[in-house]
Design a protein around this motif. Structure first.
Motif, mmCIF file in Angstrom:
data_model
loop_
_atom_site.group_PDB
_atom_site.id
_atom_site.type_symbol
_atom_site.label_atom_id
_atom_site.label_comp_id
_atom_site.label_asym_id
_atom_site.label_seq_id
_atom_site.Cartn_x
_atom_site.Cartn_y
_atom_site.Cartn_z
ATOM 1 N N LEU A 13 7.403 8.607 -23.416
ATOM 2 C CA LEU A 13 8.851 8.801 -23.549
ATOM 3 C C LEU A 13 9.585 7.473 -23.386
ATOM 4 O O LEU A 13 10.511 7.165 -24.149
ATOM 5 C CB LEU A 13 9.321 9.823 -22.529
ATOM 6 N N LEU A 14 9.160 6.682 -22.405
ATOM 7 C CA LEU A 14 9.802 5.383 -22.184
ATOM 8 C C LEU A 14 9.592 4.448 -23.364
ATOM 9 O O LEU A 14 10.426 3.571 -23.626
ATOM 10 C CB LEU A 14 9.266 4.748 -20.904
ATOM 11 N N LEU A 15 8.502 4.630 -24.098
ATOM 12 C CA LEU A 15 8.256 3.816 -25.295
ATOM 13 C C LEU A 15 9.375 4.017 -26.312
ATOM 14 O O LEU A 15 9.852 3.057 -26.930
ATOM 15 C CB LEU A 15 6.902 4.187 -25.902
ATOM 16 N N GLY A 16 9.803 5.267 -26.488
ATOM 17 C CA GLY A 16 10.906 5.528 -27.410
ATOM 18 C C GLY A 16 12.195 4.899 -26.943
ATOM 19 O O GLY A 16 12.973 4.369 -27.759
ATOM 20 N N ALA A 17 12.446 4.932 -25.637
ATOM 21 C CA ALA A 17 13.662 4.305 -25.094
ATOM 22 C C ALA A 17 13.622 2.797 -25.282
ATOM 23 O O ALA A 17 14.611 2.180 -25.714
ATOM 24 C CB ALA A 17 13.807 4.655 -23.615
ATOM 25 N N ALA A 18 12.481 2.181 -24.963
ATOM 26 C CA ALA A 18 12.363 0.728 -25.067
ATOM 27 C C ALA A 18 12.476 0.260 -26.513
ATOM 28 O O ALA A 18 13.110 -0.757 -26.801
ATOM 29 C CB ALA A 18 11.030 0.272 -24.471
#
Length: 330
Positions: free
Chosen positions: A144-149
């Motif tokens: 999920l954090l990959l999409g945010a980053a």
């Protein structure tokens, strides 16, 4: 072996229906930052799909001896896919996932590298240890954090959404340890309680603060403020000493509906597995837990204010369910 049998074996090895649970990770990450999905989000989704499938293939490669005794019908022990081909595919998918993350930018690659490392560590070393479920949950949270980053270049506002997804994944992974042998009701009851708690938290008012739509960089201009100096859509309540404090944001009906869908997806299978923790019922419960990721992602998106994206994500659930009738999701 015919071409159709080869394709069927690889579809089973890759657990293709589970792929529908992946795009919502990156979308929920972008939504948590109130960032509109763009081409970098698509690159993050591509990276997530590759790394997810690398984990699926590597999982079976690492468990091929165990599966030969407990699940001989799986592609590797049955001889329909060779171990060398599976390991090569896992390496190629990992490389592709990292390459796509690099194309999305350095912040995305900074998340993708530990994500790939967590996937490989889980499959090769951590799976059968006490920290195995936590490692799997960490991998899902990082996804999920990959999409945010990738979309916005930073991740901090997405940590709460990542924690939701990681907690759910940890519970399902703990339950999956009983898929091949008679277990105890504890894991299913714990998963049921976890789902109920997460569904309840999804419908709680968010902490006071600027609404998601007001955090977007292009909405910080003073020109967007009302004549009274208050940002559009922002509600404030009287604060101490005559000051103003932002109001709690209440969840929308869409958020409540999606949270309910999330809970209802798993309630009956978890309950059945707790009453009779046999391998078949546990496998059904695990499959329901995997499919429940989609309404959970959609609820997180709606909670962040991305209602349209939430509904599009939720639409993947019936598609995943239909494909799961053709290829096992576990």
């Amino acid at each position: 072996m015919s071409r159709a049998r080869v394709l069927s074996a690889w579809a089973e090895l890759l657990r293709l229906p589970a792929l529908f649970t992946v795009p919502g990770d990156a979308l929920a990450g972008a939504g948590a930052l109130s960032a509109r999905p763009d081409h970098r989000t698509l690159l993050a989704i591509g990276s997530s799909l590759c790394l997810y499938e690398a984990g699926m293939v590597l999982n079976d490669w690492a468990d091929r001896a165990e599966d030969a005794a407990e699940r001989p019908h799986r592609p590797l022990p049955s001889g329909r896919v060779s171990p060398s081909a599976a390991f090569t595919a896992a390496c190629a998918l990992t490389a592709a996932g990292l390459a796509l993350a690099a194309r999305a930018g350095r912040p995305a690659l900074t998340i993708a590298v530990p994500l790939a490392a967590t996937v490989w560590s889980y499959d090769l070393a951590l799976k059968h240890t006490p920290v195995g479920p936590f490692a799997m949950g960490t991998a899902r949270g990082l996804d999920l954090l990959l999409g945010a980053a990738a979309t916005a270049g930073h991740t901090r506002p997405a940590l709460s959404s990542a924690a939701f997804l990681a907690t759910h994944t940890c519970a399902v992974t703990t339950l999956s340890r009983q898929e091949t042998h008679e277990g105890t009701p504890t894991a299913a009851l714990a998963a049921l309680a976890t789902t109920g708690a997460l569904a309840w938290l999804l419908q709680r008012p968010l902490a006071p603060g600027r609404p998601p739509e007001q955090r977007s960089p292009n909405l910080r201009s003073p020109n967007l403020r009302s004549p009274g100096g208050q940002s559009p859509g922002r509600q404030e309540l009287p604060g101490p000493a005559g000051g103003r404090r932002p109001a709690h944001r209440l969840p929308t009906p869409v958020t409540a509906a999606l949270a309910t869908a999330y809970a209802s997806t798993t309630a009956r299978p978890y309950l059945h597995a707790s009453l009779n923790p046999s391998p078949p019922l546990t496998q059904q419960a695990v499959g329901a837990g995997i499919r429940a990721v989609i309404p959970l992602q959609a609820a997180l998106l709606a909670r962040s204010g991305a209602t349209a994206t939430a509904l599009l994500t939720a639409a993947l659930a019936p598609v995943a369910r239909r494909f799961a009738r053709l290829v096992s999701i576990t």
